[in-house]
Every structure is written in C-alpha cells, then in structure tokens.
Write an enzyme that holds these catalytic residues in place. Structure first.
Site, PDB file in Angstrom:
ATOM      1  N   LYS A 218       0.835  -1.214   0.000  1.00 21.11           N
ATOM      2  CA  LYS A 218       0.000   0.000   0.000  1.00 21.11           C
ATOM      3  C   LYS A 218       0.873   1.268   0.000  1.00 21.11           C
ATOM      4  CE  LYS A 218      -2.928   3.154   0.606  1.00 21.11           C
ATOM      5  NZ  LYS A 218      -4.197   3.510   0.062  1.00 21.11           N
ATOM      6  N   CYS A 272      -3.154  11.052   1.655  1.00 18.46           N
ATOM      7  CA  CYS A 272      -2.531   9.755   1.313  1.00 18.46           C
ATOM      8  C   CYS A 272      -1.177   9.955   0.662  1.00 18.46           C
ATOM      9  CB  CYS A 272      -3.436   8.996   0.366  1.00 18.46           C
ATOM     10  SG  CYS A 272      -5.100   8.841   1.001  1.00 18.46           S
TER      11      CYS A 272
HETATM   12  N1  SAJ Z   1      -1.934  14.986  -8.904  1.00 17.06           N
HETATM   13  C1  SAJ Z   1      -1.153  15.726  -9.776  1.00 17.06           C
HETATM   14  N2  SAJ Z   1      -0.906  15.226 -11.016  1.00 17.06           N
HETATM   15  C2  SAJ Z   1      -1.403  14.020 -11.427  1.00 17.06           C
HETATM   16  C3  SAJ Z   1      -2.186  13.263 -10.531  1.00 17.06           C
HETATM   17  C4  SAJ Z   1      -2.444  13.772  -9.265  1.00 17.06           C
HETATM   18  O1  SAJ Z   1      -0.682  16.812  -9.446  1.00 17.06           O
HETATM   19  O2  SAJ Z   1      -1.154  13.653 -12.565  1.00 17.06           O
HETATM   20  C5  SAJ Z   1      -2.188  15.496  -7.539  1.00 17.06           C
HETATM   21  C6  SAJ Z   1      -3.667  15.725  -7.249  1.00 17.06           C
HETATM   22  O3  SAJ Z   1      -4.088  16.981  -7.700  1.00 17.06           O
HETATM   23  C7  SAJ Z   1      -3.685  15.624  -5.728  1.00 17.06           C
HETATM   24  C8  SAJ Z   1      -2.632  14.545  -5.462  1.00 17.06           C
HETATM   25  O4  SAJ Z   1      -1.818  14.503  -6.620  1.00 17.06           O
HETATM   26  O5  SAJ Z   1      -3.270  16.836  -5.116  1.00 17.06           O
HETATM   27  C9  SAJ Z   1      -3.164  13.176  -5.180  1.00 17.06           C
HETATM   28  O6  SAJ Z   1      -4.293  12.898  -5.993  1.00 17.06           O
HETATM   29  P1  SAJ Z   1      -4.584  11.464  -6.631  1.00 17.06           P
HETATM   30  O7  SAJ Z   1      -5.846  11.597  -7.384  1.00 17.06           O
HETATM   31  O8  SAJ Z   1      -3.412  10.974  -7.377  1.00 17.06           O
HETATM   32  O9  SAJ Z   1      -4.721  10.479  -5.399  1.00 17.06           O
HETATM   33  P2  SAJ Z   1      -5.541  10.503  -4.004  1.00 17.06           P
HETATM   34  O10 SAJ Z   1      -4.631  11.024  -2.949  1.00 17.06           O
HETATM   35  O11 SAJ Z   1      -6.858  11.162  -4.136  1.00 17.06           O
HETATM   36  O12 SAJ Z   1      -5.778   8.931  -3.788  1.00 17.06           O
HETATM   37  C10 SAJ Z   1      -4.648   8.087  -3.714  1.00 17.06           C
HETATM   38  C11 SAJ Z   1      -4.836   6.909  -4.698  1.00 17.06           C
HETATM   39  N3  SAJ Z   1      -3.576   6.180  -4.839  1.00 17.06           N
HETATM   40  C12 SAJ Z   1      -3.026   5.914  -6.057  1.00 17.06           C
HETATM   41  O13 SAJ Z   1      -3.533   6.273  -7.094  1.00 17.06           O
HETATM   42  C13 SAJ Z   1      -1.769   5.120  -6.062  1.00 17.06           C
HETATM   43  C14 SAJ Z   1      -5.941   5.991  -4.179  1.00 17.06           C
HETATM   44  O14 SAJ Z   1      -6.041   4.831  -4.993  1.00 17.06           O
HETATM   45  C15 SAJ Z   1      -5.646   5.575  -2.736  1.00 17.06           C
HETATM   46  O15 SAJ Z   1      -6.673   4.738  -2.213  1.00 17.06           O
HETATM   47  C16 SAJ Z   1      -5.599   6.835  -1.900  1.00 17.06           C
HETATM   48  O16 SAJ Z   1      -4.496   7.632  -2.382  1.00 17.06           O
HETATM   49  C17 SAJ Z   1      -5.380   6.456  -0.448  1.00 17.06           C
HETATM   50  O17 SAJ Z   1      -6.374   6.527   0.327  1.00 17.06           O
HETATM   51  O18 SAJ Z   1      -4.282   6.010  -0.100  1.00 17.06           O
END
Ligand code: SAJ
Length: 419
Positions: A218, A272
């Site tokens: 995880k 996360c």
């Molecule tokens: N972000 C970027 N660029 C991207 C993708 C995301 O800047 O290309 C930023 C987003 O704006 C945000 C952050 O990253 O600020 C995180 O967003 P996210 O959509 O990537 O992820 P989370 O934090 O909403 O959810 C993550 C997910 N993990 C992965 O994709 C590996 C989710 O599956 C997990 O369940 C969750 O963390 C968790 O609870 O751990």
C-alpha cells in the site's frame, strides 16, 4: 465476487471510523446484507448518519447510506459494540517531523478490547507503516489476557489482517467493488477469513500475502504515484525556466509508446500521497533517497507557483488575486494537505489580498481564516473583483468559465485546463 472458495460465517460488522473510507465501506457491506454498525467518536457525524444523511462529498454515497439506514442494515454509534468482524478505517496522519502518528489506530484497537470474543476478525484498512498490524495484535493481547492473538499462535481466538483501502476519492463507490484487494493476514488463516469477508462486497480479486507485505504494498503504491507526479512537477519547473509549455511537452512525450508522464500541478495534496511515502522513509531513512526527493519536489511546488504570482503582482499596483479552488484535487471537498492552501497562505503572507473560491465549503479553514487579506468569495465576485486570476483546482465549474471573462488579466493556470 471474489473467489467462491472463501466462505464466511460473518453476519455482523462494525466499522471503526466513518470518514472517506469507513462510511462507504460500512454502507456497501450493509447494502450486501450484513448487519453493520459504524462507530465514530464524533457524535454529530453519528447523528447525521442515523438520519440517513452524510457529512462528506462523494458521488453516489448519499443514496447508498440513505437506503441502508432506512432498511435498518446500517446504523451508527459512538462506542464499539460486539460484532463478528471489525474493520478499522481511522486516520493515520504524520507528526510535524514526518513520523507516523498511530494514535487514532491504537485508540481504535483499544476501544475493541471490551467487546472482543473468541472467533472475531479484525481488519486494519487504514494505511499503516510496516509492523503496525502486528503492533495492534500485541496491544490487544495485553488488554485481553483471556484471548489468544495471531502474533503469538497459528490458531488464535482473534484473527487479524491488514487489507489496505485503495479507493480513489471521487470514485470510491465503484472502486470499492471493482478494485483488487491485497490482504495480509498475520497468519494464513487470518488472510483467508478476511478474503471471505471482502468477497461479500468486492468483485475484484482478493490477493493473499503477509501483513507486512500488504503494508509495504500500500505504501509503495502511493509512493510510486508521488515519485511520478514529482517528475511531472520538476519538468514543469524546468519548462517554466526555459519558456516552454510543460503540458504541451508532456502531451507530445506521451505519444511515445513507453512514456506516460503524469500531469504537473500546484503540488501534491490529500491525506494519502503527501503522507504515506514518509512512512517508508521512516522505516528506511538511509535507503529512500528517491522517495524523499519526490516529497521535496512536490512540497516545493506550491511555493514555486506562489513565487511566480508574487513576481507578477509586484509589477502591478496592489492587485487583488483570485485563487480558484482550495481542495486538494478536483470535485471533492477535502482540504487536507492541499497545495492550494499553501499558495494562498504564501500570497497573503506576502501582503496580497486574495479572493479564494471553493464551491464545496461554507467557511474558510482556520489556517486561512486567521490570515489578513483572505476572503471566501463566489466565482463571479472573484472573477469580477480580481486583477490576477489563479486556477489552483480543476473543479468542473472552473473548467467551464467563459474565457472572455479572463481576457486582459494575468492568468496562472496551475492545472493546464485553460490552455
Ligand atoms: N496529482 C497531480 N498530477 C497528477 C495526478 C495527481 O498533481 O497527474 C495530484 C492531485 O491533484 C492531488 C494529489 O496529486 O493533489 C493526489 O491525488 P490522486 O488523485 O493521485 O490520489 P488521491 O490522494 O486522491 O488517492 C490516492 C490513490 N492512490 C493511487 O492512485 C496510487 C488511491 O487509490 C488511494 O486509495 C488513496 O491515495 C489512499 O487513500 O491512499
């Protein structure tokens, strides 16, 4: 449904922690026929859920909770009650010096001690550092001397496993059912019983391993994403310096069959991805250079963006700055670790007046409310009243803004959606 070889006698389930993960989990299990009680220390949340209402923004969740509560399959309470299985889904934040804070997890585990009975199953869903699931077992053994626990024996009275949640906020309901689950039992039997429980609600595969491996899996998933976003963010800073449009460069690079660069933004937020990599660093500080560097790059990004805006503002006579979005990502209400908040803080601390727009909240969070010069505004008022426009979150309402309303003003589009 997961493999039919898993059969469970579990009829009653208690979910500890009714937040972004716990509430949807409780509701889905209730909708699949289990008798579920959700436990949360926040009495206001408990009352809301018992009225069939929800306290978070998550598509499709409201109806599932309402149905489950009206059918009597789901209710909420402030203290744990006896059940066949317990799922712990409480926050595991970090301390100011980036150490895991297991206070909520241990308090949740301890609260189960008075109601545990032989045959019960405990599943830790919260994201935890390697070794924490075993630490829960050790702690409960100290509190329940009449029961045996799986860190100690292969045939315990209480079975314990880690089954980390992997759902994406904004798509929780679909991902809860569809995603594969990694399940790490403290013993193989703990894993099998946990897989049998999840088979009630999960269509994805249940993949069995050890608790420690599941813990690292995880953390690795979120660290992987953090490192990849850091690459995009570092590229965007380099592109800025070279006068190149980062989104255009990334779009073109991604035409290569083996390249898939993520999107740069104002930084990485949420509870996360901005947190979990630190749990790996804490376990292996001397062997996690790349993971630490990614955290540093992503944490620096909001300050980089604020610096550019402050520089542009210095060329104007005390401009009002509109900041669109405070949430950590699009179309959710979650402000935790949001880089948008850091940007607004930097601007206000530099003496600028900021009109902050966040359609999902009614009041500024305390860290912004306490600053001079920051006001929560409607999108209309901000677009009319500001001389500089900053897009921090790609909420649907912002993407749809009529481009004519932006004309003639300096625009900082941190998400690349108005290009
Ligand atoms: N972000 C970027 N660029 C991207 C993708 C995301 O800047 O290309 C930023 C987003 O704006 C945000 C952050 O990253 O600020 C995180 O967003 P996210 O959509 O990537 O992820 P989370 O934090 O909403 O959810 C993550 C997910 N993990 C992965 O994709 C590996 C989710 O599956 C997990 O369940 C969750 O963390 C968790 O609870 O751990």
């Amino acid at each position: 449904m997961a493999e039919q070889k898993f059969k469970t006698p579990i009829k009653t389930l208690a979910v500890i922690g009714l937040g972004y993960v716990g509430l949807p989990t409780a509701a889905i299990f209730a909708s699949r026929g289990l008798n579920v009680v959700g436990i949360d220390t926040n009495a206001g949340v408990v009352e809301m859920i018992n009225r069939g209402e929800i306290h978070i923004v998550e598509p499709d969740l409201g109806k599932i909770v309402q149905d489950a509560v009206s059918k009597g399959a789901l209710r909420a309470a402030t203290t744990p009650e006896a059940a066949d299985a317990f799922i712990i889904a409480v926050p595991t934040p970090f301390t100011d010096d980036h150490k895991p804070d297991l206070g909520y997890l241990m308090a949740a585990a301890e609260s189960l001690a008075p109601v545990l009975k032989a045959g019960d199953l405990i599943v830790v869903e919260s994201t935890v550092p390697v070794g924490a699931t075993e630490a829960v077992s050790v702690r409960l053994a100290a509190l329940c001397p009449k029961l045996s626990f799986p860190h100690d024996t292969e045939a315990p009275d209480i079975h314990i496993a880690h089954s980390p949640e992997r759902v994406l906020p904004g798509r929780v309901i679909a991902e809860l059912a569809k995603n594969d689950r990694v399940i790490g039992g403290l013993t193989p039997e703990c894993g099998k019983r946990t897989a049998a429980l999840y088979a009630i609600a999960v269509e994805g595969e249940c993949l069995l391993t050890t608790a420690a491996t599941a813990e690292l899996v995880k953390l690795s998933e979120n660290a992987y994403r953090d490192v990849n976003i850091a690459f995009a963010n570092e590229l965007s800073v380099i592109a800025d310096k070279l006068g190149i449009d980062a989104w255009e460069a990334i779009r073109l690079a991604n035409h290569h069959p083996r390249v898939n660069i993520l999107q740069p933004g104002p930084g990485v937020g949420g509870h996360c991805i901005a947190v979990d990599p630190w749990f790996i660093v804490d376990s292996a500080p001397d062997d996690s250079d790349l993971i630490q560097a990614a955290r540093k790059v992503n944490d620096a990004k909001p300050h980089h963006l604020a610096g550019k805006i402050i520089k542009a503002a210095a060329e104007m006579a005390s401009p009002v700055i509109a900041c669109l979005g405070l949430a950590y990502k699009a179309d959710i209400d979650d402000l935790r670790q949001s880089p948008a908040i850091t940007v607004v803080q930097d601007l206000a601390q530099a003496g600028h007046r900021v009109l902050a727009v966040e359609p999902h909240i009614d009041a500024l969070p305390p860290e912004l409310d306490s600053l001079d010069g920051v006001t929560l505004a409607t999108l209309d008022d901000a677009l009319n009243g500001a001389e500089i426009i900053v897009l921090l979150v790609d909420h649907k309402a912002f993407k749809e803004v009529d481009r004519d309303r932006l004309a003639g003003k300096p625009i900082f589009d941190a998400r690349g959606v108005w290009r």
